[in-house]
Design a protein around this motif. Structure first.
Motif, PDB file in Angstrom:
ATOM      1  N   GLY A 106       0.801  -1.224   0.000  1.00 47.60           N
ATOM      2  CA  GLY A 106       0.000   0.000   0.000  1.00 47.60           C
ATOM      3  C   GLY A 106       0.828   1.265   0.000  1.00 47.60           C
ATOM      4  O   GLY A 106       2.052   1.221   0.083  1.00 47.60           O
ATOM      5  N   GLY A 134       0.472   0.646  -3.402  1.00 44.09           N
ATOM      6  CA  GLY A 134      -0.964   0.387  -3.407  1.00 44.09           C
ATOM      7  C   GLY A 134      -1.696   0.868  -4.643  1.00 44.09           C
ATOM      8  O   GLY A 134      -2.926   0.928  -4.645  1.00 44.09           O
ATOM      9  N   LYS A 139      -4.887  -5.925  -7.340  1.00 44.30           N
ATOM     10  CA  LYS A 139      -4.559  -6.044  -5.916  1.00 44.30           C
ATOM     11  C   LYS A 139      -4.692  -7.490  -5.428  1.00 44.30           C
ATOM     12  O   LYS A 139      -3.999  -7.909  -4.503  1.00 44.30           O
ATOM     13  CB  LYS A 139      -5.427  -5.095  -5.106  1.00 44.30           C
ATOM     14  CG  LYS A 139      -5.178  -3.642  -5.550  1.00 44.30           C
ATOM     15  CD  LYS A 139      -5.770  -2.627  -4.654  1.00 44.30           C
ATOM     16  CE  LYS A 139      -5.279  -1.218  -4.946  1.00 44.30           C
ATOM     17  NZ  LYS A 139      -5.414  -0.746  -6.325  1.00 44.30           N
ATOM     18  N   LEU A 158      -4.285   0.756   2.126  1.00 43.63           N
ATOM     19  CA  LEU A 158      -4.995   1.152   0.905  1.00 43.63           C
ATOM     20  C   LEU A 158      -6.147   2.102   1.212  1.00 43.63           C
ATOM     21  O   LEU A 158      -6.892   2.491   0.324  1.00 43.63           O
ATOM     22  CB  LEU A 158      -5.573  -0.080   0.197  1.00 43.63           C
ATOM     23  CG  LEU A 158      -4.592  -1.138  -0.306  1.00 43.63           C
ATOM     24  CD1 LEU A 158      -5.343  -2.352  -0.814  1.00 43.63           C
ATOM     25  CD2 LEU A 158      -3.711  -0.576  -1.408  1.00 43.63           C
ATOM     26  N   GLN A 163      -8.879  -1.681   2.215  1.00 46.19           N
ATOM     27  CA  GLN A 163      -7.864  -2.543   2.836  1.00 46.19           C
ATOM     28  C   GLN A 163      -8.499  -3.664   3.667  1.00 46.19           C
ATOM     29  O   GLN A 163      -8.066  -4.815   3.587  1.00 46.19           O
ATOM     30  CB  GLN A 163      -6.905  -1.693   3.685  1.00 46.19           C
ATOM     31  CG  GLN A 163      -7.612  -0.880   4.752  1.00 46.19           C
ATOM     32  CD  GLN A 163      -6.796   0.252   5.353  1.00 46.19           C
ATOM     33  OE1 GLN A 163      -5.808   0.679   4.772  1.00 46.19           O
ATOM     34  NE2 GLN A 163      -7.190   0.733   6.519  1.00 46.19           N
TER      35      GLN A 163
END
Ligand code: UDP
Length: 243
Positions: A106, A134, A139, A158, A163
């Protein structure tokens, strides 16, 4: 809101850090959510986030003063704040002490680069298994990389709620690891963004400092905090009526 506040960790930070230390030593799995009013309000609106907060394995700690004040309205005493930045710092210290492994995911390329240098130079006991900015498109691919590497601590920065959702989505595929969504902590720890002056922290007004200098947060502040207070008052009144 009350059900979240009832779930918040009740002891102080020394106890909490000791428990985390033990879990780290034992190679256990834990998911920690650092809560402020904004996060709790989000849970109230977003089913997926509600599930994350209410999961019996999710540990919620009181990052914001609003969580402590909110709990008080329902007669729950929370001794002190346990912030994401401090928890991140503590986990770095513990990983260094016990020669544990870590993965950082991130923040911007520049910030994550600085974090990597900081760890290599100051915390050489840490086995840094990966560091990824991030802003990568995929992801989930980063999470897959983390699964292969099996770190003892995984810090994901994030922003909320991305997150937490990302961690939660993949959590069942891990056997061990302390997982935390750390928001802007890398920005602060790498020295890229300053925390509020000490006096603001001491007076529990760090939140005010943060929003005052960031107009982009004003709407978030309204959504997460003003609405939070109204909601709490309503719930507390209802509860009183019931007694
Ligand atoms: N961030 C990121 N990818 C994104 C959006 C944000 O890595 O797509 C990072 C951002 O650089 C910052 C952190 O997430 O380091 C969020 O910080 P913020 O202070 O906004 O945290 P919050 O208040 O949401 O916890």
């Amino acid at each position: 809101m009350k059900e979240y506040l009832e779930k918040v960790y009740r002891k102080g930070k020394d106890d909490f850090y000791q428990e985390v230390e033990q879990k780290l030593i034992n190679g256990e799995k834990e998911f920690i959510v650092t809560a402020n009013p904004e996060i709790l309000t989000m849970g109230d609106k977003d089913k997926e986030f509600d599930k994350i907060l209410m999961d019996k394995n999710t540990v919620i700690i009181p990052d914001g003063i609003g969580v402590i004040k909110g709990a008080e309205m329902f007669g729950i005493h929370l001794p002190e704040r346990i912030t994401g930045v401090e928890l991140t710092t503590e986990l770095i210290r513990l990983c260094d002490k016990y020669h544990k492994s870590m993965y950082l995911f991130g923040a911007t390329k520049e910030v994550i680069g600085k974090m990597k240098i900081l760890i290599e130079q100051k915390y050489s006991g840490i086995n840094l298994l990966g560091s990824q900015n991030g802003y990568v498109e995929d992801k989930n691919a980063v999470m897959e990389d983390i699964k292969i590497k099996k770190p003892d601590v995984v810090l994901v920065a994030l922003g909320v709620p991305r997150q937490e959702k990302l961690i939660y989505e993949h959590l069942q595929d891990f056997e061990k690891g302390i997982f935390v969504g750390v928001g802007g902590s890398f920005d602060v720890i790498s020295g890229s963004k300053k925390r509020a002056p000490k006096i603001f922290i001491k007076l529990n007004l760090e939140w005010l400092y943060r929003i005052a200098f960031s107009p982009a947060r004003w709407k978030r502040f309204y959504e997460g905090n003003i609405k939070y207070i109204f909601k709490l008052k309503k719930e507390a009144k209802k509860e009183k009526g019931r007694k």
